[in-house]
Design an enzyme around this catalytic site. Structure first.
Site, PDB file in Angstrom:
ATOM      1  N   HIS A  50       0.548  -8.826  -4.405  1.00 35.54           N
ATOM      2  CA  HIS A  50      -0.384  -7.806  -3.898  1.00 35.54           C
ATOM      3  C   HIS A  50       0.420  -6.542  -3.603  1.00 35.54           C
ATOM      4  O   HIS A  50       0.877  -6.307  -2.483  1.00 35.54           O
ATOM      5  CB  HIS A  50      -1.071  -8.335  -2.634  1.00 35.54           C
ATOM      6  CG  HIS A  50      -2.092  -7.405  -2.064  1.00 35.54           C
ATOM      7  ND1 HIS A  50      -3.446  -7.565  -2.284  1.00 35.54           N
ATOM      8  CD2 HIS A  50      -1.971  -6.305  -1.267  1.00 35.54           C
ATOM      9  CE1 HIS A  50      -4.112  -6.616  -1.648  1.00 35.54           C
ATOM     10  NE2 HIS A  50      -3.232  -5.837  -1.022  1.00 35.54           N
TER      11      HIS A  50
ATOM     12  N   ASP B 293      -1.002 -17.808  -6.560  1.00 33.16           N
ATOM     13  CA  ASP B 293      -0.362 -16.583  -7.038  1.00 33.16           C
ATOM     14  C   ASP B 293      -1.442 -15.632  -7.531  1.00 33.16           C
ATOM     15  O   ASP B 293      -1.713 -15.534  -8.728  1.00 33.16           O
ATOM     16  CB  ASP B 293       0.627 -16.927  -8.157  1.00 33.16           C
ATOM     17  CG  ASP B 293       1.513 -15.745  -8.529  1.00 33.16           C
ATOM     18  OD1 ASP B 293       1.372 -14.675  -7.908  1.00 33.16           O
ATOM     19  OD2 ASP B 293       2.347 -15.896  -9.443  1.00 33.16           O
TER      20      ASP B 293
ATOM     21  N   GLU C  46       1.443 -10.601  -0.507  1.00 32.62           N
ATOM     22  CA  GLU C  46       1.928  -9.239  -0.255  1.00 32.62           C
ATOM     23  C   GLU C  46       3.315  -9.271   0.380  1.00 32.62           C
ATOM     24  O   GLU C  46       3.541  -9.977   1.362  1.00 32.62           O
ATOM     25  CB  GLU C  46       0.969  -8.483   0.664  1.00 32.62           C
ATOM     26  CG  GLU C  46       1.340  -7.019   0.844  1.00 32.62           C
ATOM     27  CD  GLU C  46       0.286  -6.234   1.599  1.00 32.62           C
ATOM     28  OE1 GLU C  46       0.239  -5.002   1.432  1.00 32.62           O
ATOM     29  OE2 GLU C  46      -0.501  -6.846   2.359  1.00 32.62           O
TER      30      GLU C  46
ATOM     31  N   ASP D  15       0.841  -1.191   0.000  1.00 28.45           N
ATOM     32  CA  ASP D  15       0.000   0.000   0.000  1.00 28.45           C
ATOM     33  C   ASP D  15       0.881   1.247   0.000  1.00 28.45           C
ATOM     34  O   ASP D  15       2.088   1.173  -0.198  1.00 28.45           O
ATOM     35  CB  ASP D  15      -0.953  -0.018   1.195  1.00 28.45           C
ATOM     36  CG  ASP D  15      -0.209  -0.161   2.520  1.00 28.45           C
ATOM     37  OD1 ASP D  15       1.027   0.030   2.532  1.00 28.45           O
ATOM     38  OD2 ASP D  15      -0.846  -0.460   3.544  1.00 28.45           O
TER      39      ASP D  15
END
EC number: 3.2.1.4
Length: 489
Positions: free
Chosen positions: A409, A460, A469, A81
């Site tokens: 991710h 995946d 992530e 993020d």
């Protein structure tokens, strides 16, 4: 586990370490080390330097802190993020520093890149602690950020600044920040004495603030930091952790006395089998035990006893293990992405094995003893699993080996870069890249993902964030592990 087998724990352990689904080729630990450090350049926030090597990244978050009248540019995004969380960033910096302190001599030409990665973290932490009795602990609103899928260069989500101060305690973040600055001061002691002194002086001030205004930031800033980086374990361990690093860096008696005096009050004997961004107990015990093993600190004997118990609890075949092992040999522990446990606990195994070797000691584990060589082998088995010795026959480090995760991710990696797509990609416009079955267009080289769990399976796919992530605190302990194995295997 031991009760269900006629084999002794030592035999079971040997089988786990030596038997794998097939015979694997050796690994290029030097290449893996280079890539694991390069990963941090992909996590950089702020204005990127001329020697930036991951060219698909560009400047981002150049106004961070402006709403509070301070400069909070720089630092690292914690994972996939675009929020800057101070608690895991400080822990990441501490662990990179510990890696360099103990294993820097084995890193060869990658040592300077590791030091640069540390300084990118400490430069930010110095900004975050520039005002006495204040620590800026987060930039960005996690809820609005997680509601969007956009690269950091485009982000237009809230960049709210959160701080702890006299009226809003946060001893766990302040304690970890003090630990990070103190540990880094050792790294720079000979490289840049002036900077080293600045780091140590700031660590001293931040630690004093942490212990004077005791309390958890999970209470004072609950709405901002929970459930993302809530401190579930309390702030007591970070006070001991900060004191331990300040003692190591400064050699001042006051920190030794603080540790001895407060070890009961601050629950030094609690949850001794845990280590990560939230819980420092096992790390404290291993770090402090070095002095005991050197014959210099009998007053820390209880910490060595805790360290021995912790080490034994990681070994397969022990009566009351604190971890599980998958069929493929992966260490598994509940709570968040599993690889954070694999790398941090393996780091402690390797570190303690070196301390034991220098003292010519072993660890008593019930009916057998664990030698330093055995601890190193357990740690190496985990690193080899990450690099490809596993049932999926794939590396869990992006860019290492012929097969590795393609759809991690990670916003910046999965959305076309500003180099290839100069036009802005907005908050919801990035959703099509999140749900795409195509590989990420930008390789986040060196990123180690959360990885498989007890089943050894790995989907995946971006939506499986706990598995796909990457985080900075997965990679940070890996620097020391890969440095050591690159020089000895």
């Amino acid at each position: 586990m031991a009760g269900k087998s006629f084999m002794t724990p030592a035999i079971m352990l040997a089988m786990l370490l030596l038997i794998s689904p097939e015979t694997y080729a050796g690994h290029d630990y030097r290449d893996a080390l280079r890539k694991s450090i390069l990963f941090f350049e992909g996590q950089r926030s702020g204005k990127l330097p001329p020697d930036q090597r991951l060219k698909w990244r560009r400047d981002s978050a150049l106004r961070d802190g402006s709403s509070a009248g301070v400069d909070l540019t720089g630092g690292y995004y914690d994972a996939g993020d675009n929020v800057k969380f101070g608690f895991p960033m400080a822990f990441t910096t501490t662990m990179m520093s510990w890696s360099v302190i103990d294993f820097g001599k084995t890193m060869g030409p990658e040592l300077e890149n590791a030091v640069k990665a540390i300084k990118w973290g400490t430069d930010y932490l110095m900004k975050a602690t520039q005002i006495p009795d204040v620590v800026f602990v987060q930039v960005g609103d996690a809820y609005s950020d997680h509601n969007c899928w956009e690269r950091p260069e485009d982000m237009d989500t809230l960049r709210t600044v959160y701080k702890i101060d006299k009226d809003h305690s946060g001893s766990e973040v302040a304690g970890e920040t003090a630990a990070a600055l103190a540990a880094a001061s050792i790294v720079f002691e000979k490289r840049d004495p002036v900077y080293s002194k600045m780091l140590l002086d700031r660590a001293t001030r931040v630690f004093a603030f942490a212990q004077k205004y005791r309390g958890a930031y999970s209470d004072s800033l609950y709405q901002a930091v929970c459930p993302f980086y809530c401190d579930f374990n309390g702030y007591e361990d970070e006070l001991l952790w900060g004191a331990a690093w300040l003692h190591k860096a400064s050699k001042k008696r006051v920190y030794r006395e603080f540790i001895v005096k407060n070890q009961v009050i601050l629950r030094a004997g609690d949850t001794i089998h845990e280590f990560g961004w939230d819980n420092k107990h096992a790390g404290i015990n291993v770090l402090v035990s070095k002095m005991v093993l050197m014959g210099k600190a009998e007053y820390f004997q209880s910490f060595k006893q805790n360290a021995d118990e912790f080490i034994c609890s990681l070994l397969p075949g022990i009566s009351h293990p604190q971890v599980q092992y998958s069929q493929g040999g992966l260490l598994v522990k509940s709570g968040g992405s599993n690889m954070q446990h694999v790398t941090s606990l393996s780091f402690l195994l390797l570190t303690y094995s070196n301390y034991l070797s220098h003292a010519n000691k072993v660890v008593p584990c019930g009916e057998f003893t664990a030698s330093p060589a055995l601890l190193r082998q357990v740690a190496k088995r985990q690193v080899d699993y990450i690099l490809g010795d596993n049932p999926m026959k794939m590396s869990y480090m992006v860019g290492y080996g012929s097969r590795f995760p393609q759809k991690i991710h990670h916003r910046g990696s999965s959305v076309p870069s500003v180099v290839d797509h100069p036009d802005r990609i907005g908050c919801k416009d990035g959703s099509r890249y999140f749900f795409s079955n195509n590989p990420n267009p930008n390789l986040l080289i060196g990123a180690v993902v959360g990885g498989p769990n007890i089943t050894d399976d790995f989907p995946d796919s971006r939506p499986y964030f706990q598995l796909t992530e990457p985080t900075t605190y997965i990679n940070a302990p890996l620097l020391g592990l890969l440095g050591y194995f690159s020089a000895h295997y």
